[in-house]
Design a protein around this motif. Structure first.
Motif, short mmCIF file in Angstrom:
data_model
loop_
_atom_site.label_atom_id
_atom_site.label_comp_id
_atom_site.label_asym_id
_atom_site.label_seq_id
_atom_site.Cartn_x
_atom_site.Cartn_y
_atom_site.Cartn_z
N ASP A 238 7.98 10.88 6.62
CA ASP A 238 8.95 11.80 6.03
C ASP A 238 9.62 12.68 7.08
OD1 ASP A 238 8.49 10.85 3.44
OD2 ASP A 238 6.86 12.27 3.10
N ASP A 239 8.90 13.02 8.15
CA ASP A 239 9.50 13.83 9.21
C ASP A 239 10.63 13.06 9.89
OD1 ASP A 239 7.80 15.94 8.72
OD2 ASP A 239 6.34 15.33 10.25
N VAL A 240 10.48 11.76 10.02
CA VAL A 240 11.53 10.95 10.62
C VAL A 240 12.77 10.95 9.71
CG1 VAL A 240 12.19 8.58 11.24
CG2 VAL A 240 9.97 9.50 11.95
N VAL A 241 12.57 10.87 8.40
CA VAL A 241 13.71 10.92 7.48
C VAL A 241 14.43 12.26 7.60
CG1 VAL A 241 14.44 10.83 5.07
CG2 VAL A 241 12.66 9.28 5.90
N GLU B 144 0.80 -1.22 0.00
CA GLU B 144 0.00 0.00 0.00
C GLU B 144 0.84 1.27 0.00
OE1 GLU B 144 -4.07 -1.21 2.17
OE2 GLU B 144 -2.36 -1.04 3.54
N GLY B 145 2.18 1.14 0.07
CA GLY B 145 3.01 2.33 0.06
C GLY B 145 4.48 1.96 0.14
N VAL B 146 5.33 2.98 0.01
CA VAL B 146 6.78 2.81 0.01
C VAL B 146 7.40 3.86 0.93
CG1 VAL B 146 8.89 2.82 -1.38
CG2 VAL B 146 6.77 1.94 -2.35
N TYR B 147 8.41 3.45 1.67
CA TYR B 147 9.13 4.36 2.56
C TYR B 147 9.65 5.59 1.82
CZ TYR B 147 9.83 1.20 6.60
OH TYR B 147 9.67 0.41 7.71
N GLY B 148 9.76 6.69 2.54
CA GLY B 148 10.57 7.81 2.11
C GLY B 148 12.03 7.49 2.41
N MET B 149 12.95 8.07 1.63
CA MET B 149 14.35 7.72 1.82
C MET B 149 15.27 8.83 1.35
SD MET B 149 14.30 4.66 -1.04
CE MET B 149 12.70 4.07 -0.44
N LEU C 43 14.72 7.27 16.74
CA LEU C 43 13.81 7.99 15.85
C LEU C 43 12.42 7.37 15.77
CD1 LEU C 43 16.31 8.77 12.95
CD2 LEU C 43 15.35 10.39 14.59
N SER C 44 12.34 6.12 15.35
CA SER C 44 11.02 5.48 15.23
C SER C 44 11.21 3.98 15.08
CB SER C 44 10.24 6.03 14.03
OG SER C 44 10.77 5.56 12.82
N GLU C 45 10.13 3.25 15.26
CA GLU C 45 10.20 1.80 15.18
C GLU C 45 10.52 1.31 13.78
OE1 GLU C 45 7.32 -2.07 16.13
OE2 GLU C 45 6.80 -0.08 16.89
N ASP C 46 10.09 2.06 12.75
CA ASP C 46 10.29 1.58 11.37
C ASP C 46 11.53 2.17 10.71
OD1 ASP C 46 9.57 4.21 10.72
OD2 ASP C 46 8.25 3.61 9.09
N ALA C 47 12.23 3.10 11.35
CA ALA C 47 13.37 3.75 10.72
C ALA C 47 14.55 2.78 10.56
CB ALA C 47 13.81 4.96 11.54
N VAL C 48 15.31 2.98 9.49
CA VAL C 48 16.53 2.21 9.25
C VAL C 48 17.61 3.16 8.75
CG1 VAL C 48 15.43 -0.03 8.82
CG2 VAL C 48 15.72 1.59 6.94
N ALA C 49 18.86 2.84 9.06
CA ALA C 49 20.00 3.63 8.60
C ALA C 49 21.14 2.69 8.24
CB ALA C 49 20.44 4.62 9.68
N THR C 50 21.81 2.97 7.13
CA THR C 50 22.84 2.08 6.62
C THR C 50 24.01 2.89 6.07
OG1 THR C 50 21.14 0.49 5.95
CG2 THR C 50 23.34 0.20 5.01
N VAL C 51 25.22 2.48 6.41
CA VAL C 51 26.41 2.97 5.75
C VAL C 51 26.89 1.84 4.84
CG1 VAL C 51 28.81 3.73 6.02
CG2 VAL C 51 27.03 4.57 7.57
N GLY C 52 26.76 2.06 3.53
CA GLY C 52 27.00 0.96 2.59
C GLY C 52 28.31 1.02 1.86
N ARG C 53 28.98 2.17 1.91
CA ARG C 53 30.22 2.29 1.15
C ARG C 53 31.15 3.26 1.86
NH1 ARG C 53 28.99 4.26 -4.52
NH2 ARG C 53 29.08 6.32 -3.56
#
Length: 411
Positions: free
Chosen positions: A293-296, A209-214, A257-267
């Protein structure tokens, strides 16, 4: 509705294996980067399959490949179905490809049944969805909807400095059709979940039903190069040490931040990259996501604070550039509801959910009613050679997808 749409599971499996052989890795994965020779080969196979169905095949300026099956209403806008055939470096066989082949099997099933839909149905393979070779994900669909200028896309280069436009021409897929928005009735994409929840919940299908902001950020910490031996610890300005401290704090951001937030350092990239020289520069990427979006936005601010703090404590300086930002997407209830009704009609165990990953459907939603279907990812594995979806779930997803397409294309 007078019809149901039956797919051929064995034919679907044969096509999956045939396509998977192009760019196959030794460990049962897929290495088929955008606009490489392998991508050219799989595109040729796709076009051949579309032509064998009698579809009207069109290739646009971005190399997006469309195959159109007419409906009984010549004035009706089409239903657009499909995904992407490019892969991550040594990625999996299911990401993207499964969605294209579910759409292809849907087209074949319509022919098998002799069903004339009211609206046209178009199948698509989008160019450079992964963004792994030319670093702008969902690029073909982004240009198509007007989000990214065509020339900007053409001027993108890979790590070897090769331009995207030149590679389109080299493999013969710089088409003549304009890559621009046009009327569509709706759009539907099937994809693997790339997460653990469907498997954990015992469901074969996700109605998305939707896609995360990023947001993607590029951080650079500047230090001072010195000899690793004679330079005392208290006089050093070590860019890599500072980056490591910032990275540790960025990884913990979601907890604050929030239960659904994710953060990654990939490179990460370091200069001068010598075993006995204190690093003078450390550059790394930060990927932050949430459905809010406010969490992002808060994550971006807090990431910069952590980078600035780490650089200051090391006696260095920093730069932070936002290289990509998209808000969260809410898909069309009408398409999601059609998908849920289709899942029920084929007795598929399903749940409604949102996606933490970006997909071409996210951009399509800007110009037409759009939704997605997910099938499970075993152990949540994705973007690697261990990526796997049980075949019975692939078939259930394809059945649901075909039935959804029929519902969307029929008044």
């Amino acid at each position: 509705m007078d019809h149901t749409l039956a797919i051929d599971p064995e034919r679907f499996r044969r096509s999956f294996e045939e396509y998977s052989a192009i760019g196959a890795t030794d460990d049962d994965g897929l290495h088929r980067l955008t606009l490489t020779d392998e991508d050219a080969e799989v595109r040729d196979l796709f076009v051949s399959d579309l032509e064998s169905l009698g579809l009207d095949v069109t290739i646009d300026e971005m190399g997006n490949v469309f195959g159109r099956r007419e409906g009984t209403d010549p004035d009706a806008d089409p239903v657009l179905i499909g995904s992407h055939l490019d892969s991550q470096p040594k990625g999996g066989r299911f990401d993207g490809q499964l969605g294209v082949l579910a759409a292809l099997e849907t087209m074949r099933a319509l022919e098998d049944a002799g069903i004339e839909t009211d609206r046209p149905v178009e199948i698509v393979n989008w160019t450079n969805e992964e963004g792994s070779r030319f670093e702008s994900p969902m690029l073909g669909s982004g240009v198509f909807v007007g989000n990214t200028p065509l020339q900007e896309a053409y001027d993108l280069t890979d790590d070897d400095g090769v331009r995207l436009e030149d590679e389109l021409e080299r493999i013969g897929y710089k088409g003549d059709a304009p890559c621009e928005p046009r009327p569509l009735h709706s759009a539907l994409e099937l994809h693997i979940e790339q997460g653990p929840y469907l498997e954990e919940h015992g469901n074969a299908v996700g109605v998305v039903e939707g896609v995360y902001g990023m947001a993607w950020l590029q951080a650079t910490i500047h230090g001072h190069a010195d000899h690793a031996g004679p330079t005392p610890m208290h006089t050093r300005t070590d860019a890599l040490t500072a980056a490591a401290k910032a990275i540790r704090e960025v990884e913990s951001l979601p907890l604050r931040l929030s239960e659904d937030a994710v953060a990654t350092v990939g490179r990460i990239d370091v200069e001068p990259d010598s075993i006995n020289v204190i690093p003078s520069r450390a550059e790394f990427t930060i990927d932050v996501r949430s459905y809010d979006d406010d969490v992002v936005d808060r994550a971006i601010d807090e990431a910069e604070f952590e980078v600035a703090t780490a650089a200051d404590r090391a006696g260095g300086e920093y730069d932070l550039e936002q290289i990509w930002r998209i808000p969260h997407t809410e898909f069309a209830p009408s398409v999601a509801d059609a998908a849920a009704a289709a899942a029920e009609s084929v007795d598929a165990a399903y749940e409604r959910m949102v996606s933490g990953a970006g997909h071409d459907a996210k951009y399509l939603n800007e110009i037409t009613d759009t939704a997605m279907l997910f099938v499970p990812s075993a152990d949540g594995n994705t973007h690697n050679e261990a990526e796997f979806t049980p075949w019975e779930d692939c078939v259930t997803g394809a059945r649901t997808f075909a039935e959804t397409t029929l519902r969307l294309a029929t008044e």
